[in-house]
Design an enzyme around this catalytic site. Structure first.
Site, PDB file in Angstrom:
ATOM      1  N   ARG A   1       0.844  -1.192   0.000  1.00 48.34           N
ATOM      2  CA  ARG A   1       0.000   0.000   0.000  1.00 48.34           C
ATOM      3  C   ARG A   1       0.882   1.246   0.000  1.00 48.34           C
ATOM      4  O   ARG A   1       2.085   1.162   0.158  1.00 48.34           O
ATOM      5  CB  ARG A   1      -0.963  -0.018   1.197  1.00 48.34           C
ATOM      6  N   GLY A   2       0.187   2.408  -0.168  1.00 46.93           N
ATOM      7  CA  GLY A   2       0.939   3.654  -0.317  1.00 46.93           C
ATOM      8  C   GLY A   2       1.158   3.853  -1.810  1.00 46.93           C
ATOM      9  O   GLY A   2       1.599   2.914  -2.498  1.00 46.93           O
ATOM     10  N   ALA A   3       0.855   5.067  -2.289  1.00 47.86           N
ATOM     11  CA  ALA A   3       0.812   5.286  -3.738  1.00 47.86           C
ATOM     12  C   ALA A   3       2.091   4.846  -4.473  1.00 47.86           C
ATOM     13  O   ALA A   3       2.026   4.030  -5.412  1.00 47.86           O
ATOM     14  CB  ALA A   3       0.485   6.746  -4.017  1.00 47.86           C
TER      15      ALA A   3
ATOM     16  N   ARG B   1      -7.006  -0.821  -7.386  1.00 52.82           N
ATOM     17  CA  ARG B   1      -7.343   0.352  -6.568  1.00 52.82           C
ATOM     18  C   ARG B   1      -7.392   1.575  -7.490  1.00 52.82           C
ATOM     19  O   ARG B   1      -6.483   1.771  -8.299  1.00 52.82           O
ATOM     20  CB  ARG B   1      -6.303   0.567  -5.451  1.00 52.82           C
TER      21      ARG B   1
ATOM     22  N   GLN C   1      -3.150   2.822   9.599  1.00 51.10           N
ATOM     23  CA  GLN C   1      -1.790   2.894   9.037  1.00 51.10           C
ATOM     24  C   GLN C   1      -0.850   3.705   9.929  1.00 51.10           C
ATOM     25  O   GLN C   1       0.347   3.439   9.986  1.00 51.10           O
ATOM     26  CB  GLN C   1      -1.836   3.530   7.636  1.00 51.10           C
TER      27      GLN C   1
ATOM     28  N   ASP D   1      -2.047  10.664  -2.700  1.00 53.01           N
ATOM     29  CA  ASP D   1      -2.336   9.569  -3.644  1.00 53.01           C
ATOM     30  C   ASP D   1      -2.502  10.080  -5.059  1.00 53.01           C
ATOM     31  O   ASP D   1      -2.228   9.372  -6.026  1.00 53.01           O
ATOM     32  CB  ASP D   1      -3.582   8.805  -3.196  1.00 53.01           C
TER      33      ASP D   1
ATOM     34  N   ASN E   1      -5.697  12.410  -0.529  1.00 55.63           N
ATOM     35  CA  ASN E   1      -4.876  11.556   0.347  1.00 55.63           C
ATOM     36  C   ASN E   1      -5.807  10.827   1.309  1.00 55.63           C
ATOM     37  O   ASN E   1      -7.030  10.978   1.251  1.00 55.63           O
ATOM     38  CB  ASN E   1      -3.842  12.413   1.097  1.00 55.63           C
ATOM     39  N   LYS E   2      -5.244  10.055   2.200  1.00 59.54           N
ATOM     40  CA  LYS E   2      -6.014   9.229   3.129  1.00 59.54           C
ATOM     41  C   LYS E   2      -7.122   9.996   3.835  1.00 59.54           C
ATOM     42  O   LYS E   2      -6.916  11.139   4.237  1.00 59.54           O
ATOM     43  CB  LYS E   2      -5.029   8.636   4.153  1.00 59.54           C
TER      44      LYS E   2
HETATM   45  O1  MRU Z   1      -4.879   3.178   1.591  1.00 59.33           O
HETATM   46  P1  MRU Z   1      -3.394   3.410   1.631  1.00 59.33           P
HETATM   47  O2  MRU Z   1      -2.762   2.933   2.891  1.00 59.33           O
HETATM   48  O3  MRU Z   1      -2.714   2.892   0.394  1.00 59.33           O
HETATM   49  O4  MRU Z   1      -3.259   4.999   1.612  1.00 59.33           O
HETATM   50  C1  MRU Z   1      -1.983   5.550   1.629  1.00 59.33           C
HETATM   51  C2  MRU Z   1      -1.976   7.029   1.721  1.00 59.33           C
HETATM   52  O5  MRU Z   1      -3.013   7.666   1.730  1.00 59.33           O
HETATM   53  C3  MRU Z   1      -0.641   7.707   1.687  1.00 59.33           C
HETATM   54  O6  MRU Z   1      -0.669   8.882   2.422  1.00 59.33           O
HETATM   55  C4  MRU Z   1      -0.266   8.027   0.234  1.00 59.33           C
HETATM   56  O7  MRU Z   1      -0.422   6.912  -0.588  1.00 59.33           O
HETATM   57  C5  MRU Z   1       1.125   8.534   0.118  1.00 59.33           C
HETATM   58  S1  MRU Z   1       2.306   7.275   0.417  1.00 59.33           S
HETATM   59  C6  MRU Z   1       3.843   7.949   0.169  1.00 59.33           C
END
Ligand code: MRU
Length: 348
Positions: A45-47, A88, A195, A236, A246-247
């Protein structure tokens, strides 16, 4: 440096992030279906990390498929790309990485099968190496913006675990600390998938970076009490006008930060900027299963049949963002959209 993804003997090795912090389990992914599932459930996970994993996934199917028929190989890679693209919808890095792999495939499609395989692997490795370098550069630019000392709030996990390595938001914090700044991290727990509680604390503690966990709904009060000097988060997807998705919960942090005159920074590589979208309103927001809210970590906390809204991300308008830190520089108002465009145009 911790890196959640690597290439190992024709498989994609990942750290299963759903198991952290209780268990540190590394798994060798052997099929594209297994990788797609790992992305869907947030084991990866994470972009930027999703983009890196997807690129290795394309290289993996090509290596696993023992054929000398290059058309067959190309078809397999294209099918894998379609499957990964369906996992996703929000983080643009996934589509950006798949596009890069497709371009590479087109470039080498006339070569023999083994050349195609090795070109795809090299491209995936380059995507990861460039992402790590981008994080290091983001760190350098971003560190300048942080105070000499103070508490920095972050939301979700935008660290090594969410990237090729080092991290974006956490890269900024790491770099500031490496420069000698006295920074303490406040990590929002980040409901519903935690997270912040599970991952940000885990990776910062590994590096001996001081981190304090706070409930998502405490950060406003902490700002009012003067206990937060800056906020830094990842992204993201960033639209051409500087709107950031973002999240979920990021918007709330940005609104509170503005109310209290606290700088709110977004740190992201240019691979997260989607210049084709003029505003953040056009960014698709992933909707996830309600069970993630009603049954965190499998424990039932709401009556059976309770209705939920589980938007995984939210939109923070550019007006609430003090600066967007990329590997090519820092975009600030009033020229933020032009600077973002300029950063995306720079050839590497
Ligand atoms: O659902 P996730 O855990 O993939 O969401 C991640 C985030 O929102 C992060 O802040 C974003 O991807 C940046 S990661 C460098």
């Amino acid at each position: 440096m911790l890196s959640p993804i690597s290439w190992k003997e024709n498989t994609v090795r990942i750290l299963r992030q759903t198991k952290l912090p209780d268990q540190e389990i590394w798994v060798d992914i052997e099929s594209i279906e297994q990788l797609a599932e790992a992305i869907r459930i947030l084991d990866v996970r994470g972009a930027p990390a999703i983009g890196v994993a997807a690129a290795f996934g394309i290289a993996m199917v090509a290596h696993k498929h023992a054929t000398s028929d290059k058309q067959e190989l190309i078809t397999i890679a294209e099918q894998a790309s379609k499957l990964l693209a369906s996992t996703r919808p929000t983080a643009v890095n996934l589509f950006w990485a798949l596009d890069r792999m497709e371009k590479k495939l087109n470039e080498v499609r006339d070569q023999d099968a083994s050349m195609i395989r090795s070109a795809l692997l090299k491209e995936a490795q380059a995507i990861q190496e460039q992402d790590i370098q981008a994080c290091l550069d983001i760190g350098k630019y971003g560190a300048e913006l942080l105070p000499e000392a103070g508490n920095v709030l972050t939301h979700c996990n935008a660290g090594a675990l969410a990237t090729g390595g080092y991290g974006t938001a956490l890269g900024v914090i790491r770099s500031a600390i490496e420069q000698g700044k006295d920074i303490r991290v406040l990590a929002n727990e980040t409901r519903p998938l935690l997270q912040g509680a599970r991952l940000t604390t885990w990776e910062l503690q590994k590096d001996d970076i001081p981190v304090t966990l706070v409930c998502d709904n405490a950060s406003g009060a902490l700002m009012r009490q003067g206990k937060i000097q800056a906020c830094v988060v990842g992204a993201d997807r960033i639209a051409a006008n500087g709107d950031v998705v973002n999240k979920i919960g990021t918007y709330t942090v940005a609104v509170c930060a503005r109310r209290h005159g606290i700088p709110f920074y977004v740190a992201a590589p240019t691979s997260t900027i989607d210049i084709s979208l003029s505003s953040g309103e056009e960014i698709p927001i992933e909707q996830r299963a309600g069970a993630e809210i009603t049954h965190p970590r499998g424990v039932c906390i709401a009556p059976d049949g309770t209705q939920t809204i589980n938007q995984a991300f939210d939109l923070t308008p550019a007006t609430l963002i003090s600066a967007i830190v990329t590997e090519r520089g820092v975009a600030k108002h009033p020229d933020m959209p032009n600077q973002l465009l300029e950063f995306c145009r720079i050839e590497t």
